[in-house]
Design an enzyme around this catalytic site. Structure first.
Site, PDB file in Angstrom:
ATOM      1  N   SER A 197      16.091  44.354 -79.114  1.00 15.17           N
ATOM      2  CA  SER A 197      14.613  43.993 -79.769  1.00 15.17           C
ATOM      3  C   SER A 197      14.022  43.975 -78.401  1.00 15.17           C
ATOM      4  O   SER A 197      13.695  44.879 -77.702  1.00 15.17           O
ATOM      5  CB  SER A 197      14.798  42.649 -80.563  1.00 15.17           C
ATOM      6  OG  SER A 197      13.611  42.515 -81.104  1.00 15.17           O
ATOM      7  N   GLU A 329      15.692  47.213 -89.913  1.00  8.57           N
ATOM      8  CA  GLU A 329      15.170  46.370 -88.987  1.00  8.57           C
ATOM      9  C   GLU A 329      14.548  45.208 -89.517  1.00  8.57           C
ATOM     10  O   GLU A 329      14.834  44.184 -89.793  1.00  8.57           O
ATOM     11  CB  GLU A 329      14.641  46.903 -87.967  1.00  8.57           C
ATOM     12  CG  GLU A 329      15.172  48.131 -86.967  1.00  8.57           C
ATOM     13  CD  GLU A 329      16.234  47.614 -85.990  1.00  8.57           C
ATOM     14  OE1 GLU A 329      16.265  46.313 -85.887  1.00  8.57           O
ATOM     15  OE2 GLU A 329      16.610  48.397 -85.183  1.00  8.57           O
ATOM     16  N   HIS A 420      17.775  43.703 -88.715  1.00  9.35           N
ATOM     17  CA  HIS A 420      17.523  43.538 -87.289  1.00  9.35           C
ATOM     18  C   HIS A 420      18.591  42.436 -86.510  1.00  9.35           C
ATOM     19  O   HIS A 420      19.177  41.186 -87.285  1.00  9.35           O
ATOM     20  CB  HIS A 420      16.414  42.781 -87.175  1.00  9.35           C
ATOM     21  CG  HIS A 420      15.661  42.691 -85.592  1.00  9.35           C
ATOM     22  ND1 HIS A 420      15.462  43.896 -85.021  1.00  9.35           N
ATOM     23  CD2 HIS A 420      15.153  41.730 -84.925  1.00  9.35           C
ATOM     24  CE1 HIS A 420      15.136  44.012 -84.039  1.00  9.35           C
ATOM     25  NE2 HIS A 420      14.824  42.376 -83.846  1.00  9.35           N
TER      26      HIS A 420
END
Length: 505
Positions: A197, A329, A420
């Site tokens: 990320s 995600e 995610h």
């Protein structure tokens, strides 16, 4: 893991450039390794060093205990509930590293993994149990997790202060690794940087950060989120923060207010959800053409000294690079935004939006999704999957070799999504870590973790992955699911990214 050493005499001791540190042994047999926690790589960024570039820590006499996590730049978690357990620890000496090694003081010169945590550039912790290097140590890799300044402290524009202080912290941590990792049994010439990320975005940023040049030999970007602001936009955001704090937007002005006051004012500046208050027909375009980081105010910004054009830098580099994402995600955003669509037919909304030319292909590509989740998937494509194609295509056109892509698709049985952060415990081979069951479901397959982790160990050791490299012509990626396979991926997401054009930031 537990400490199987009960006396100071048994504890591992390593001498760094600033002083000796005492760690702790963990495990036994092949699982035996040493952990050194909270070693400072820079002086505490307080007082005259607040908002300054990182400087080396003061040397210390004797042996410093490194058996507890160091203070974290994270003062407040990203949210009440996060996918990854991200503990905060108080204190001023927030610029520190954790080192996990199977051979402190050894002469084997093992390959090194340096992990940069995520958290939207505003949160996250290097001391998450998900980032423990135990399994990498078992397989002959020295592992380092690093901290860096977050939010306004790390990324706010301040006249008279260096830009992107959080990136400078990461580069300083890499310089510390270069100078010290041999004493922990690592090879300073074989350092792979990786992160997820904002950490994956930071990996890409290191290619474009001049102080980091030459400090790493491989890179893995998990769900890399890097969409830097223009400097004038970063300046404008800091000026708004200063106005909210009733101070001048200068180094002296920001130093005159407390960290808590800045955090409070930053929270108050968070942007409302894109599309709020608009008719359903305009919501999709508002979401897709608004800022990629939504309500996150302070993120990396372009600057000649600290962050040049990251796409161009990645394209020009010959450092081997792996990039990948997970299937869904931020697709959950669609559920959150569902009230904005009312009773409208979502496929029709997509056909009338900026992605209209591929709307039907998008719907057909996701038979497992419907309604607002189809819009949420476009947010996943906008922030993560499309930019992957942009970076790798630029890299291919620039003549850079050694690029691989992956697509993690093991679903959480509770909701069918691959959200995610889901892949991290597989890469680290830590399926028994806290909260993994919540993220991946109760039946996460160990065999998938074995394979993904082995691929990561191989890349860190050799600079190569065991599947075909990515090219625009074939767009091949390894799919981490059961079974694993290599097939074409990301072509549609590349088309979506091209349609979004100048709407990435």
């Amino acid at each position: 893991m537990t400490d199987d050493s009960t006396t100071t005499a048994d504890a591992p001791v390593v001498r760094t450039t600033h002083g000796a540190v005492r760690g702790v042994w963990r495990g036994a047999g092949r699982e035996r390794s040493a952990a050194f926690l909270g070693i400072p790589f820079a002086a505490p960024p307080v007082g005259e060093l607040r908002f300054a570039a990182p400087v080396p820590p003061e040397p210390w006499e004797g042996v410093r205990d490194a058996v507890e996590p160091g203070p974290t730049p994270q003062r407040r978690p990203f949210a009440e509930v996060t996918s990854i357990p991200e503990p905060s620890y108080p204190g001023d000496a927030t610029l520190n590293v954790n080192v996990f090694t199977p051979a402190p003081g050894g002469e084997d010169a093992l390959p090194v993994l340096v992990w940069i945590h995520g958290g939207g550039y505003k949160a996250g912790s290097p001391s998450s149990p998900w980032y423990d290097g135990a399994a990498f140590n078992r397989d002959g890799v020295v592992t380092v997790s690093v901290s860096y300044r977050l939010g306004f402290d790390g990324f706010g524009f301040i006249e008279g202060a260096p830009a992107n202080r959080g990136l400078l912290d990461q580069a300083a941590a890499l310089a510390w690794v270069r100078d010290n990792i041999a004493a922990f049994g690592g090879d300073p010439g074989r350092v792979t940087i990786a992160g997820q990320s904002a950490g994956g975005g930071s990996v890409l940023a290191m290619f474009a950060c001049p102080p980091a040049s030459g400090l790493f030999s491989g890179a893995i970007s998990h769900s890399g989120a890097l969409d830097p602001l223009p400097a004038d936009e970063a300046r404008e955001r800091s000026e708004r923060l200063a106005a909210a704090l009733s101070v001048e937007p200068t180094l002296a002005g920001f130093r005159s207010v407390s960290e808590d006051a800045i955090l409070d004012a930053t929270d108050a500046m968070a942007a409302p959800p894109a599309g709020a208050g608009l008719p359903p027909g305009e919501v999709v375009d508002a979401m897709l053409t608004g800022p990629a980081f939504g309500g996150i105010t302070f993120i990396p910004y372009l600057d000649d000294a600290t962050l040049t054009d990251p796409v161009a830098a990645v394209a020009a580099s010959d450092v081997p690079l792996v990039m990948g994402t997970v299937a869904h995600e931020f697709t959950f955003i669609g559920q959150m935004m569902a009230p904005l669509f009312g009773d409208a037919d979502v496929p029709d909304l997509l056909r009338g939006s900026v992605v209209g030319p591929v709307a039907d292909a998008h719907v057909a590509a996701h038979p497992d999704l419907s309604g607002p989740l189809l819009v949420g998937q476009l947010m996943t494509d906008k922030m993560f999957r499309g930019p992957l194609v942009r970076f790798l295509a630029a890299r291919a056109s620039g003549g850079a070799a050694s690029s691989w892509a992956y697509d993690f698709r093991w679903p959480n049985a509770s909701n069918g999504l691959v959200a995610h952060c889901a892949e991290i415990p597989f890469a680290f081979d830590l399926l028994d870590a806290p909260q993994v069951e919540t993220s991946s479901g109760p039946d996460a397959p160990q065999e998938l973790a074995n394979e993904m982790h082995a691929d990561w160990v191989g890349f860190i050791s050799t600079g190569a992955m065991p599947w075909q490299q990515w090219t625009p012509a074939e767009s091949l990626a390894k799919v981490y699911d059961t079974p694993t396979r290599v097939e074409e991926r990301y072509r549609l997401e590349g088309e979506i990214d091209a349609l979004l054009g100048g709407h990435h930031g």
